[in-house]
Design an enzyme around this catalytic site. Structure first.
Site, mmCIF file in Angstrom:
data_model
loop_
_atom_site.group_PDB
_atom_site.id
_atom_site.type_symbol
_atom_site.label_atom_id
_atom_site.label_comp_id
_atom_site.label_asym_id
_atom_site.label_seq_id
_atom_site.Cartn_x
_atom_site.Cartn_y
_atom_site.Cartn_z
ATOM 1 C CG ASP A 1 -2.030 -0.885 1.121
ATOM 2 O OD1 ASP A 1 -2.229 -1.638 -0.055
ATOM 3 O OD2 ASP A 1 -2.712 -1.372 2.160
ATOM 4 C CE LYS B 1 -31.558 -10.587 -4.727
ATOM 5 N NZ LYS B 1 -31.651 -9.347 -3.890
ATOM 6 C CB CYS C 1 -56.321 11.116 14.840
ATOM 7 S SG CYS C 1 -54.859 11.291 13.687
ATOM 8 C CB CYS D 1 -56.134 13.870 9.542
ATOM 9 S SG CYS D 1 -54.794 12.895 10.300
#
Length: 787
Positions: free
Chosen positions: A35, A126, A418, A454
């Site tokens: 490297d 996969k 709600c 809503c």
């Protein structure tokens, strides 16, 4: 020799040497220098290019670091769609796939004395990443795109250039002049862990899994961010190709490898399904030791000629399948249950979990579907639960460990108001309609009654309204819709058409050009087809195909709005429950107001008369059957029609008249008389008949020749890219002329329209001798058919 000439030669040598090291490192996995040496060469190249910026080329390895940030991604239409694969979850699914392949290729079947002919398959892991398309012209990378919806993806060219093992210029020689390479960009496990460590050190949020990290990295508007991420690419196939390629999938991939494109080191050939199963078992056993996440194995018929012979169905090839690994399950703690509000107001319980790794993914949320599921599981907040994740499916809770339930576990209760708008929450009712009666029971779904007041329902309704297959307003993504609603600029779909430049440009992410583009897209959507408009309204249980049917059959919004449920059931594939959903939607006063406002801004296209197929389509016996009169079956309804000839005569028939009907039992006659003794039933029956007359569907209406549609009974296929219209628009034109538009070519195909980039479908059509039209011939044919 001048300094510039010397520098140019050294630059060319450095680039060539670094490219060779990249190829040996990323593609061959055989690095020949440490490297440190690679880094020294790279730094020398950077320094030399800094001294001579005029000599920098787009293909230089230094150009992977990314340029200026983009304002937004453009769109790329795939000339050959990037199709998804069918899935196999059990061994039998794989065996069935192999059987279908052998049958499709007409290979000898097995018997008591042998297993029959075996197919050559390619086997590849996969990868769990993001599918991309890379376009090379004359060997140079010119474009990168995401898969998107398979037809249209995002242009991520600037970002794919930063992925280290993607060659900016193909190696060697012999590659086609135009080559579209398809593959997966993913993040190796080690890179993912290092990235998350850096995220935590800098106070950032860690990524949930390598796939999300890869996808998020590729969708950065600033390519420099992408360049900093440890991404890799693996080739798995080919799209457009202007030139010759080898005759098998594996040979093609090895050619790609010679040209510098990385392929899977696990790529293998299997002779028959037994070797495929052995490959699946082997790589499954080694899965955890791989350097990257995989979620299964992809098997493909190896011979390209056989792939073409097998062709495609719907949105997937018949010659490939993804054999998924079994779902993984883990135990974790249920911390809380929150409730989300959907487009139709449905209140859905969502489990908030103590984060846990399931099949390589950090799971912190799971669906509970509805309150019936909560009751079935017997789940309580604080429970230890079994969490399952299968592929890309939303994680779900399979059950609880009852013996681990803490003393302070809490029951799950549906909120009375709600959680978004504070409106009342009501439980839905299920209505079952039988012979002469209705039974009502409680449904599994709870709904907020706030509708478009809503914000949650309004946002989801707008997102659906502007989607590509609905009104197709490009540029209105989920986040933009949320801003418009949260700022009070949009309180109804109709408000989109009153938005002004000054209101849009102040939104996050908008500048002058994007604002004008959005306004232009909104303007373009003012002339939708009737089918698109119906689908965009978001009627429960009405999908795209049902919307097309309503538009084609009844011909006008006015008819659809007033159509009675029983009348709608004369249309194919429209059952009574869906018919009631459609009728109730248009009877709702709030919905009628929204539609009236929309019609102030849009002009529907394609409205006309009742389709000829449905003219005089109703019969008196059918009408009697749809009234659900107890004890009046098909034979009895026909006898009544034969004896009386009209609905009115049947309604007013007395007991003595009914006794004269051949083979009508006393029980049936009494039931009929009792039914029509109720004024409500008489009114309903007369209303249905009156509407059948008004629509032209009555048995006494004038008949028309449905076969008069010029393409009735024909099957057409569209492939490649059309310049004058989208493929979807071409499909609508053909369907309007009576044709069926299929996704694959067969011997029964009437004609194939092939634009630039047409691939396997065109090859299949040529092989079968099916008529092929280019775009010019297609447009001429449409003009002639439309008179």
């Amino acid at each position: 020799m001048t300094d510039a000439q010397t520098a140019a030669e050294r630059l060319a040598a450095l680039r060539s040497e670094i490219d060779a090291h990249n190829y040996r490192y990323y593609v061959l996995d055989e690095p020949t220098v440490p490297d440190a040496e690679y880094d020294r060469l790279f730094r020398e190249l950077q320094a030399l290019e800094a001294e001579h910026p005029e000599l920098v080329t787009p293909e230089s390895p230094t150009q992977r670091v990314g340029g200026e940030a983009l304002a937004a991604f453009g769109q790329v239409r795939h000339e050959i769609p990037m199709l998804s694969l069918g899935n196999a979850f059990e061994e039998q699914d794989l065996l069935d796939f192999d059987r279908r392949v052998r049958e499709g290729l007409d290979l000898p079947a097995g018997d008591l004395f042998g297993g029959g002919a075996e197919v050559d398959y390619s086997c590849e892991p996969k990868l769990d990443g993001l599918a991309v398309s890379l376009l090379y012209e004359n060997g140079v990378l010119v474009r990168g795109a995401t898969r998107g919806d398979g037809s249209v993806g995002e242009d991520i060219s600037a970002n794919v250039r930063t992925v280290r093992n993607i060659p900016l210029k193909l190696h060697g020689e012999g590659w086609p002049a135009v080559l579209e390479v398809r593959g997966e960009i993913y993040m190796p496990k080690a890179g993912f862990e290092a990235l998350n460590a850096r995220q935590l050190e800098s106070g950032g949020k860690p990524f949930a899994n390598p796939r999300n990290a890869a996808a998020g990295s590729l969708r950065q508007l600033d390519p420099k961010i992408t360049a900093s991420r440890p991404l890799e690419f693996c080739t798995y196939g080919v799209g457009r190709c202007d030139g010759e390629l080898p005759g098998t999938h594996i040979e093609i991939l090895h050619a790609f490898k010679r040209w510098g494109l990385p392929i899977s080191r696990e790529l293998k050939r299997a002779k028959g399904v037994a070797e495929c199963r052995a490959y699946y078992d082997d790589i499954g056993a080694r899965r955890d030791g791989l350097a990257y996440e995989i979620d299964g194995v992809v098997f493909k018929v190896n011979a390209i000629a056989q792939q073409r012979e097998l062709g495609f169905r719907a949105r997937e090839p018949r010659w490939a399948i993804a054999h998924k690994f079994p779902a993984r399950e883990e135990l974790t703690e249920l911390l809380d249950v929150e409730f989300q509000v959907g487009r139709t107001g449905a209140i859905t319980p969502v489990a908030r979990l103590k984060p846990v790794q399931v099949a390589g993914v950090t799971v912190s949320n799971a669906t509970l579907h509805n309150m019936d599921e909560v009751a079935r599981l017997g789940v309580m907040i604080g429970d230890t639960v079994i969490v399952r994740r299968a592929g890309d499916v939303i994680p779900q809770i399979l059950g609880i460990i009852a013996e681990r339930r803490p003393a302070d576990a809490r029951a799950v209760h549906v909120p009375e108001q709600c959680p978004v708008c504070g409106s009342a929450v009501e439980r839905t009712q299920l209505i079952k309609r039988g012979k002469g009666r209705e039974s009502v029971s409680e449904g599994a779904v709870y709904r907020c009654i706030g509708r478009l007041s809503c914000r949650a329902q309004l946002k989801q309704a707008i997102i659906h309204f502007v989607s590509r297959r609905a009104m197709d307003i490009d540029g209105l993504g989920d986040k933009i819709v949320e801003q418009l609603v949260d700022r009070g600029l949009v309180n109804s779909p109709a408000d989109l058409y009153t938005l002004a430049y000054e209101q849009i440009i102040v939104l996050d992410g908008f500048a002058d050009l994007s604002t004008r583009n959005l306004l232009a897209a909104i303007e373009h959507s003012r002339t939708p087809t009737l089918a698109r408009f119906i689908y965009a309204l978001g009627i429960p249980d009405v999908g795209e195909e049902t919307a097309k049917l309503l538009a084609r059959a009844l011909g006008s919004l006015a008819r659809i709005q007033v159509a009675l449920p029983e009348v709608l059931t004369w249309l194919p594939d429209v059952g009574l429950e869906v018919a009631h959903e459609i009728s109730h939607f248009f009877l709702d006063e709030h919905n009628r107001q929204v539609i009236a406002r929309l019609l102030e801004h849009v002009q529907l296209q394609g409205e006309g008369e009742l389709h000829a197929e449905f003219a005089a389509c109703a019969t008196l016996p059918e009408l009697l059957g749809k009234l659900n009169i107890p004890h009046i079956a098909v034979t009895g309804a026909q006898k009544l029609a034969d004896r009386f000839g009209s609905l009115e005569a049947i309604i007013t028939a007395d007991w003595l008249d009914l006794r004269q009907v051949e083979r009508l039992t006393e029980k049936a006659a009494r039931s009929l008389r009792e039914f029509f003794d109720q004024p409500g039933n008489v009114e309903r029956a007369r209303a249905i008949e009156a509407q059948l007359r008004a629509f032209g569907m009555h048995w006494e209406s004038e008949r028309q020749q449905a076969a008069g549609l010029p393409l009735a009974g024909q099957t057409w296929v569209l492939t490649g890219t059309l310049e004058s219209m989208s493929r979807e628009q071409g499909k609508e034109r053909l369907e309007g002329l009576g044709a069926k538009v299929a996704g694959s070519v067969s011997a029964k195909t009437t004609a194939v329209v092939a634009g630039p980039g047409a691939g396997s479908k065109l090859a299949k059509a040529t092989e079968l001798g099916v008529k092929v039209l280019d775009e010019e011939a297609f447009l001429a044919a449409l003009a002639q058919l439309n008179g």
